[in-house]
Scaffold this motif. Structure first.
Motif, PDB file in Angstrom:
ATOM      1  N   PRO A 109       0.888  -1.383  -0.063  1.00  0.00           N
ATOM      2  CA  PRO A 109       0.004  -0.151  -0.154  1.00  0.00           C
ATOM      3  C   PRO A 109       0.739   1.327   0.062  1.00  0.00           C
ATOM      4  O   PRO A 109       2.112   1.411   0.289  1.00  0.00           O
ATOM      5  N   GLY A 110       0.191   2.252  -0.454  1.00  0.00           N
ATOM      6  CA  GLY A 110       0.967   3.668  -0.238  1.00  0.00           C
ATOM      7  C   GLY A 110       1.392   3.915  -1.783  1.00  0.00           C
ATOM      8  O   GLY A 110       0.830   3.483  -2.931  1.00  0.00           O
ATOM      9  N   THR A 145       7.699  -3.138   5.022  1.00  0.00           N
ATOM     10  CA  THR A 145       7.707  -3.173   6.462  1.00  0.00           C
ATOM     11  C   THR A 145       7.446  -4.778   6.876  1.00  0.00           C
ATOM     12  O   THR A 145       7.125  -5.385   5.691  1.00  0.00           O
ATOM     13  N   ILE A 146       7.582  -5.038   7.867  1.00  0.00           N
ATOM     14  CA  ILE A 146       7.022  -6.315   8.549  1.00  0.00           C
ATOM     15  C   ILE A 146       5.761  -6.582   7.977  1.00  0.00           C
ATOM     16  O   ILE A 146       5.304  -7.668   7.660  1.00  0.00           O
ATOM     17  N   ALA A 147       4.901  -5.506   8.168  1.00  0.00           N
ATOM     18  CA  ALA A 147       3.330  -5.742   7.950  1.00  0.00           C
ATOM     19  C   ALA A 147       3.305  -6.397   6.414  1.00  0.00           C
ATOM     20  O   ALA A 147       2.415  -6.954   5.883  1.00  0.00           O
ATOM     21  N   ASP A 148       4.035  -5.493   5.639  1.00  0.00           N
ATOM     22  CA  ASP A 148       3.815  -6.016   4.097  1.00  0.00           C
ATOM     23  C   ASP A 148       4.235  -7.555   3.809  1.00  0.00           C
ATOM     24  O   ASP A 148       3.374  -8.041   2.948  1.00  0.00           O
ATOM     25  N   LEU A 149       5.209  -7.740   4.713  1.00  0.00           N
ATOM     26  CA  LEU A 149       5.533  -9.412   4.365  1.00  0.00           C
ATOM     27  C   LEU A 149       4.564 -10.241   5.000  1.00  0.00           C
ATOM     28  O   LEU A 149       4.325 -11.295   4.244  1.00  0.00           O
ATOM     29  N   MET A 150       3.940  -9.720   5.898  1.00  0.00           N
ATOM     30  CA  MET A 150       3.035 -10.593   6.422  1.00  0.00           C
ATOM     31  C   MET A 150       1.783 -10.621   5.749  1.00  0.00           C
ATOM     32  O   MET A 150       0.871 -11.675   5.810  1.00  0.00           O
ATOM     33  N   GLN A 151       1.388  -9.396   5.188  1.00  0.00           N
ATOM     34  CA  GLN A 151       0.254  -9.483   4.246  1.00  0.00           C
ATOM     35  C   GLN A 151       0.417 -10.350   3.050  1.00  0.00           C
ATOM     36  O   GLN A 151      -0.361 -11.249   2.842  1.00  0.00           O
ATOM     37  N   ALA A 152       1.634 -10.419   2.539  1.00  0.00           N
ATOM     38  CA  ALA A 152       1.973 -11.532   1.658  1.00  0.00           C
ATOM     39  C   ALA A 152       1.964 -12.840   1.706  1.00  0.00           C
ATOM     40  O   ALA A 152       1.281 -13.623   1.232  1.00  0.00           O
ATOM     41  N   SER A 178      15.629  -4.900 -11.055  1.00  0.00           N
ATOM     42  CA  SER A 178      15.976  -3.560 -10.466  1.00  0.00           C
ATOM     43  C   SER A 178      14.604  -3.115  -9.782  1.00  0.00           C
ATOM     44  O   SER A 178      13.531  -3.081 -10.347  1.00  0.00           O
ATOM     45  N   ASP A 179      14.784  -2.250  -8.680  1.00  0.00           N
ATOM     46  CA  ASP A 179      13.726  -1.720  -7.869  1.00  0.00           C
ATOM     47  C   ASP A 179      12.888  -0.845  -8.598  1.00  0.00           C
ATOM     48  O   ASP A 179      13.606   0.446  -8.938  1.00  0.00           O
ATOM     49  N   ALA A 180      11.755  -0.909  -9.165  1.00  0.00           N
ATOM     50  CA  ALA A 180      10.806   0.177  -9.837  1.00  0.00           C
ATOM     51  C   ALA A 180       9.603  -0.126  -9.643  1.00  0.00           C
ATOM     52  O   ALA A 180       9.111  -0.982  -8.797  1.00  0.00           O
ATOM     53  N   ALA A 181       8.788   0.771  -9.898  1.00  0.00           N
ATOM     54  CA  ALA A 181       7.339   0.575  -9.585  1.00  0.00           C
ATOM     55  C   ALA A 181       6.759  -0.647 -10.350  1.00  0.00           C
ATOM     56  O   ALA A 181       7.175  -0.681 -11.887  1.00  0.00           O
ATOM     57  N   GLY A 182       5.915  -1.367  -9.731  1.00  0.00           N
ATOM     58  CA  GLY A 182       5.388  -2.610 -10.315  1.00  0.00           C
ATOM     59  C   GLY A 182       6.192  -3.807 -10.485  1.00  0.00           C
ATOM     60  O   GLY A 182       5.988  -4.793 -10.796  1.00  0.00           O
ATOM     61  N   ALA A 183       7.304  -3.649  -9.697  1.00  0.00           N
ATOM     62  CA  ALA A 183       8.508  -4.780  -9.849  1.00  0.00           C
ATOM     63  C   ALA A 183       8.376  -5.675  -8.668  1.00  0.00           C
ATOM     64  O   ALA A 183       8.240  -5.105  -7.501  1.00  0.00           O
ATOM     65  N   PRO A 225       4.493  -0.730  -5.403  1.00  0.00           N
ATOM     66  CA  PRO A 225       3.055  -0.070  -5.864  1.00  0.00           C
ATOM     67  C   PRO A 225       3.499   0.683  -7.386  1.00  0.00           C
ATOM     68  O   PRO A 225       4.794   1.206  -7.348  1.00  0.00           O
ATOM     69  N   ALA A 226       2.721   0.753  -8.181  1.00  0.00           N
ATOM     70  CA  ALA A 226       2.777   1.405  -9.500  1.00  0.00           C
ATOM     71  C   ALA A 226       2.829   2.788  -9.403  1.00  0.00           C
ATOM     72  O   ALA A 226       3.197   3.228 -10.483  1.00  0.00           O
TER      73      ALA A 226
END
Length: 215
Positions: free
Chosen positions: A66-67, A74-81, A146-151, A213-214
């Protein structure tokens, strides 16, 4: 230079070949796509199997952080996955997170992230583990795009559902091309990786991606 001057360089060249083989192996296991476009590492196309990130894209929900792009993971992002995996994600000891360098540095800024100085001393050397998220190991890899939007920048998967077969270990052989006055080094390795139980879609899959996020 005399030809003998090349001999001391042979161990360095051999080491470089082995490192390249390791990088292509990591890329195969993480994000290779056997039916799509080949991933390229140091000029070598690798697309013989589907990596876990490709399997997740084909059979599971890709969790989008999100965002907006640029917000740290964050840890919350990994937990959501992990939550999107459903039943295969219930046991923390069966789940492994493989994250990009960018996500790893994001996690270091999260006070809830447990690095190896808190959860163990030998795992980094023995298994590549750099931390833990609520009982699940975190491994860092440079095989992501590479780190990018949508990657895709991280993948969570149930390691008990994957079979890795070492058909032939890494072998470096040397030959001599007399006609062209060249020494030839050839590095070979054969392995396979597959799912035991195919992913059944969102909410019941054995792997899930964390996507930037895109926007």
């Amino acid at each position: 230079e005399e030809e003998d001057a090349i001999i001391p360089l042979m161990p360095l060249i051999r080491d470089a070949v082995m490192r390249r083989m390791v990088r292509t192996t990591d890329t195969e296991l993480v994000r290779a796509n056997a039916t799509g476009s080949a991933e390229t590492v140091s000029g070598m196309n690798v697309a013989l199997i589907d990596g876990v990130a490709t399997i997740a894209a084909a059979g599971s929900y890709e969790y989008t952080q999100p965002g907006t792009y640029g917000d740290p993971a964050t840890i919350a992002d990994l937990m959501q996955a992990r939550r999107t995996m459903g039943t295969p994600g219930l046991m923390p000891g069966d789940v492994v997170y493989v994250v990009s360098q960018s996500v790893y540095f994001d996690l270091l800024e999260d006070p809830d992230f447990r690095t190896m100085d808190l959860v163990g001393g030998a795992a980094t050397i023995l298994r590549g583990q750099v931390g833990s998220v609520l009982g699940s190991p975190v491994v860092i890899s440079d095989a992501f795009a590479s780190d990018a939007a949508g990657a895709v920048q991280a993948v969570a998967f149930n390691s008990s559902n994957y079979l890795f077969g070492e058909l032939r270990g890494l072998m470096v052989e040397r030959d001599r091309d007399i006609e062209n006055q060249k020494n030839i080094l050839v590095a070979t390795r054969r392995f396979g990786m597959t799912e035991i139980v195919p992913s059944a879609g969102a909410g019941r899959s054995h792997c899930a991606n964390l996507v930037r996020p895109a926007s």
